[in-house]
Design a protein around this motif. Sequence first.
Motif, PDB file in Angstrom:
ATOM      1  N   THR A 317     -11.097 -10.283  -2.979  1.00 12.23           N
ATOM      2  CA  THR A 317      -9.666 -10.540  -2.843  1.00 12.23           C
ATOM      3  C   THR A 317      -9.072  -9.605  -1.799  1.00 12.23           C
ATOM      4  O   THR A 317      -9.566  -8.486  -1.584  1.00 12.23           O
ATOM      5  CB  THR A 317      -8.911 -10.332  -4.174  1.00 12.23           C
ATOM      6  OG1 THR A 317      -9.036  -8.957  -4.584  1.00 12.23           O
ATOM      7  CG2 THR A 317      -9.441 -11.239  -5.252  1.00 12.23           C
ATOM      8  N   ALA A 318      -8.009 -10.053  -1.156  1.00 13.08           N
ATOM      9  CA  ALA A 318      -7.264  -9.244  -0.202  1.00 13.08           C
ATOM     10  C   ALA A 318      -5.791  -9.559  -0.383  1.00 13.08           C
ATOM     11  O   ALA A 318      -5.421 -10.727  -0.594  1.00 13.08           O
ATOM     12  CB  ALA A 318      -7.708  -9.540   1.225  1.00 13.08           C
ATOM     13  N   GLN A 319      -4.948  -8.552  -0.320  1.00 19.49           N
ATOM     14  CA  GLN A 319      -3.520  -8.785  -0.475  1.00 19.49           C
ATOM     15  C   GLN A 319      -2.725  -7.750   0.301  1.00 19.49           C
ATOM     16  O   GLN A 319      -3.223  -6.669   0.630  1.00 19.49           O
ATOM     17  CB  GLN A 319      -3.119  -8.767  -1.950  1.00 19.49           C
ATOM     18  CG  GLN A 319      -3.558  -7.565  -2.740  1.00 19.49           C
ATOM     19  CD  GLN A 319      -3.219  -7.673  -4.214  1.00 19.49           C
ATOM     20  OE1 GLN A 319      -2.155  -8.152  -4.589  1.00 19.49           O
ATOM     21  NE2 GLN A 319      -4.126  -7.234  -5.069  1.00 19.49           N
ATOM     22  N   THR A 320      -1.487  -8.105   0.591  1.00 20.23           N
ATOM     23  CA  THR A 320      -0.581  -7.200   1.294  1.00 20.23           C
ATOM     24  C   THR A 320       0.780  -7.283   0.632  1.00 20.23           C
ATOM     25  O   THR A 320       1.143  -8.316   0.044  1.00 20.23           O
ATOM     26  CB  THR A 320      -0.493  -7.560   2.793  1.00 20.23           C
ATOM     27  OG1 THR A 320       0.324  -6.594   3.458  1.00 20.23           O
ATOM     28  CG2 THR A 320       0.110  -8.946   2.986  1.00 20.23           C
ATOM     29  N   GLN A 321       1.532  -6.184   0.741  1.00 20.71           N
ATOM     30  CA  GLN A 321       2.837  -6.110   0.087  1.00 20.71           C
ATOM     31  C   GLN A 321       3.788  -5.317   0.966  1.00 20.71           C
ATOM     32  O   GLN A 321       3.445  -4.236   1.449  1.00 20.71           O
ATOM     33  CB  GLN A 321       2.678  -5.427  -1.275  1.00 20.71           C
ATOM     34  CG  GLN A 321       3.963  -5.255  -2.061  1.00 20.71           C
ATOM     35  CD  GLN A 321       3.678  -4.824  -3.491  1.00 20.71           C
ATOM     36  OE1 GLN A 321       3.253  -5.630  -4.324  1.00 20.71           O
ATOM     37  NE2 GLN A 321       3.897  -3.557  -3.787  1.00 20.71           N
ATOM     38  N   LEU A 322       4.985  -5.857   1.169  1.00 22.78           N
ATOM     39  CA  LEU A 322       6.013  -5.187   1.961  1.00 22.78           C
ATOM     40  C   LEU A 322       7.114  -4.716   1.028  1.00 22.78           C
ATOM     41  O   LEU A 322       7.695  -5.517   0.288  1.00 22.78           O
ATOM     42  CB  LEU A 322       6.578  -6.133   3.020  1.00 22.78           C
ATOM     43  CG  LEU A 322       7.581  -5.528   4.015  1.00 22.78           C
ATOM     44  CD1 LEU A 322       6.923  -4.417   4.840  1.00 22.78           C
ATOM     45  CD2 LEU A 322       8.155  -6.615   4.929  1.00 22.78           C
ATOM     46  N   MET A 323       7.385  -3.394   1.052  1.00 23.88           N
ATOM     47  CA  MET A 323       8.364  -2.796   0.140  1.00 23.88           C
ATOM     48  C   MET A 323       9.567  -2.283   0.925  1.00 23.88           C
ATOM     49  O   MET A 323       9.413  -1.578   1.924  1.00 23.88           O
ATOM     50  CB  MET A 323       7.714  -1.667  -0.654  1.00 23.88           C
ATOM     51  CG  MET A 323       6.559  -2.125  -1.530  1.00 23.88           C
ATOM     52  SD  MET A 323       5.706  -0.771  -2.382  1.00 23.88           S
ATOM     53  CE  MET A 323       4.712  -0.102  -1.048  1.00 23.88           C
ATOM     54  N   TRP A 324      10.760  -2.634   0.454  1.00 25.47           N
ATOM     55  CA  TRP A 324      12.012  -2.225   1.100  1.00 25.47           C
ATOM     56  C   TRP A 324      12.826  -1.395   0.122  1.00 25.47           C
ATOM     57  O   TRP A 324      13.226  -1.890  -0.935  1.00 25.47           O
ATOM     58  CB  TRP A 324      12.790  -3.451   1.555  1.00 25.47           C
ATOM     59  CG  TRP A 324      14.153  -3.139   2.134  1.00 25.47           C
ATOM     60  CD1 TRP A 324      14.512  -2.026   2.827  1.00 25.47           C
ATOM     61  CD2 TRP A 324      15.310  -3.966   2.060  1.00 25.47           C
ATOM     62  NE1 TRP A 324      15.838  -2.095   3.208  1.00 25.47           N
ATOM     63  CE2 TRP A 324      16.352  -3.286   2.744  1.00 25.47           C
ATOM     64  CE3 TRP A 324      15.564  -5.219   1.509  1.00 25.47           C
ATOM     65  CZ2 TRP A 324      17.632  -3.811   2.856  1.00 25.47           C
ATOM     66  CZ3 TRP A 324      16.846  -5.751   1.628  1.00 25.47           C
ATOM     67  CH2 TRP A 324      17.860  -5.055   2.301  1.00 25.47           C
ATOM     68  N   GLN A 325      13.074  -0.147   0.461  1.00 25.22           N
ATOM     69  CA  GLN A 325      13.876   0.744  -0.382  1.00 25.22           C
ATOM     70  C   GLN A 325      15.344   0.491  -0.064  1.00 25.22           C
ATOM     71  O   GLN A 325      15.921   1.094   0.827  1.00 25.22           O
ATOM     72  CB  GLN A 325      13.496   2.204  -0.117  1.00 25.22           C
ATOM     73  CG  GLN A 325      13.963   3.168  -1.192  1.00 25.22           C
ATOM     74  CD  GLN A 325      13.219   2.987  -2.501  1.00 25.22           C
ATOM     75  OE1 GLN A 325      12.001   2.834  -2.504  1.00 25.22           O
ATOM     76  NE2 GLN A 325      13.944   3.001  -3.614  1.00 25.22           N
ATOM     77  N   VAL A 326      15.964  -0.399  -0.832  1.00 29.65           N
ATOM     78  CA  VAL A 326      17.342  -0.809  -0.557  1.00 29.65           C
ATOM     79  C   VAL A 326      18.301   0.348  -0.773  1.00 29.65           C
ATOM     80  O   VAL A 326      19.210   0.604   0.026  1.00 29.65           O
ATOM     81  CB  VAL A 326      17.727  -2.000  -1.447  1.00 29.65           C
ATOM     82  CG1 VAL A 326      19.135  -2.483  -1.113  1.00 29.65           C
ATOM     83  CG2 VAL A 326      16.736  -3.134  -1.290  1.00 29.65           C
ATOM     84  N   THR A 327      18.147   1.049  -1.893  1.00 25.45           N
ATOM     85  CA  THR A 327      18.901   2.262  -2.207  1.00 25.45           C
ATOM     86  C   THR A 327      17.888   3.280  -2.734  1.00 25.45           C
ATOM     87  O   THR A 327      16.735   2.937  -2.983  1.00 25.45           O
ATOM     88  CB  THR A 327      19.980   2.008  -3.277  1.00 25.45           C
ATOM     89  OG1 THR A 327      19.343   1.822  -4.552  1.00 25.45           O
ATOM     90  CG2 THR A 327      20.813   0.772  -2.939  1.00 25.45           C
ATOM     91  N   PRO A 328      18.292   4.528  -2.925  1.00 25.06           N
ATOM     92  CA  PRO A 328      17.334   5.489  -3.490  1.00 25.06           C
ATOM     93  C   PRO A 328      16.786   5.056  -4.851  1.00 25.06           C
ATOM     94  O   PRO A 328      15.708   5.519  -5.239  1.00 25.06           O
ATOM     95  CB  PRO A 328      18.168   6.776  -3.605  1.00 25.06           C
ATOM     96  CG  PRO A 328      19.179   6.661  -2.510  1.00 25.06           C
ATOM     97  CD  PRO A 328      19.534   5.203  -2.472  1.00 25.06           C
ATOM     98  N   ARG A 329      17.486   4.196  -5.578  1.00 27.91           N
ATOM     99  CA  ARG A 329      17.038   3.764  -6.905  1.00 27.91           C
ATOM    100  C   ARG A 329      16.370   2.398  -6.908  1.00 27.91           C
ATOM    101  O   ARG A 329      15.424   2.164  -7.663  1.00 27.91           O
ATOM    102  CB  ARG A 329      18.236   3.713  -7.866  1.00 27.91           C
ATOM    103  CG  ARG A 329      18.767   5.065  -8.274  1.00 27.91           C
ATOM    104  CD  ARG A 329      17.906   5.699  -9.335  1.00 27.91           C
ATOM    105  NE  ARG A 329      18.313   7.078  -9.623  1.00 27.91           N
ATOM    106  CZ  ARG A 329      17.737   7.847 -10.508  1.00 27.91           C
ATOM    107  NH1 ARG A 329      16.710   7.403 -11.205  1.00 27.91           N
ATOM    108  NH2 ARG A 329      18.149   9.086 -10.695  1.00 27.91           N
TER     109      ARG A 329
END
Length: 393
Positions: A317-329
């Motif tokens: 398996t292979a996967q990718t994930q994009l994470m966006w820190q909208v606010t500090p929380r």
Amino acid sequence: MPRFKSRLTISLLLSSSFFLSSAVSAASFTDPLDGEFDMSEAIAENPYAFLPIPIVLTEPAIGYGGGFMGMFLHESKEARDKRKKLALESVDGGVNLIPPNFTIVGGAATENGTWFVGGAHRHTWLNDRIRYLGAAGYANINMDIYHEFDQIPVDKNLSFESQTEGFGGVQKLQFKVANTNLYLGFSQLWFHTKIGAKEEIANDILQRVLGDDSTSSALGLIAQYDSRNNLFYPTSGGTAKAEYLWYRDGLGSDYEYDTFTLDGKYFIPLSKTWTLGVAGNYQSLTNADRSLPPLARPYINLRGISRYRYQGDYVLTAQTQLMWQVTPRWSLQSFVGAGSAAEEAHDLYDDTEVAYGAGFRYLIARRFGLNIGMDFAFSDDDNAFYFNVGSGF
């Protein structure tokens, strides 16, 4: 038909705080830096306090259900005071320190009769030079299995609803190599199970091939490289782990076979608010007896794909994930993955299963970098959502 429920928010955590010991009632649930809801002080300052983790199950393989787990953090006074001081100085203060020891206990059940109880403990010694992980539990699992039996004249996998009931545990002990990020160690697994099926014909086949009950026992070797900046929700660095397990009669196992797992995750900071995560997993089963329990073989493990739906002696398996820190929380993330299962290594990715989705996280314990949230995932066969602690990888 989509398998989504529509409502679950941070209020679950607020209501779950009812389960905390009355000795913790005086603890603050407000972060002194941003004034937001935070459980760092409650779980750090009192030895009986825990992070309540609601379990929401929409796993297509076992149906809707839920339960509850408690996460207890164990930290020395010196480490606790140091982490608290750093957390008061900056938003991410204390996150990069050695993670505390922790214990998780709880259980859950689903609509199809599946249930489980169990616990796990992670401990480190000598400034994280020695790592130990142990887990044990009891489960009754009802799920659809797609399995090929050599002893019966069919040219395709049989599909049947299996029932696996049993208990067991796993232990892993690792030692750091000099002043590197490399850890070497050993692992042990032991499970005793009784396997059956609700369909009479399938149950007769299982009983004839596998018997009434069985024991699986293995010893193995582990090599792991770990440079993550945080155990619970990393935003930089990565980990790569190789593990080889031998299941042998001399160890008390009713079946003899070998498994090899190579697993990697890496997190790339694109900016102060964007992080790219990539992950890969390879599994193989070799030197196997002719007949093995249905749950012994590797399977494609991706959010949005039913567990054990696609099995083989080789899985990639292979996967990718994009994470966006909208606010500090609060943070948002989107992900996509592809997996393949085959009987021979050279047939991998002749057939490919794809899953994708999106989710969110809330920073529930800032001192430790503990994030909780939900992921909504889709594939050609299933749709589901997952309540997760951590990144989801």
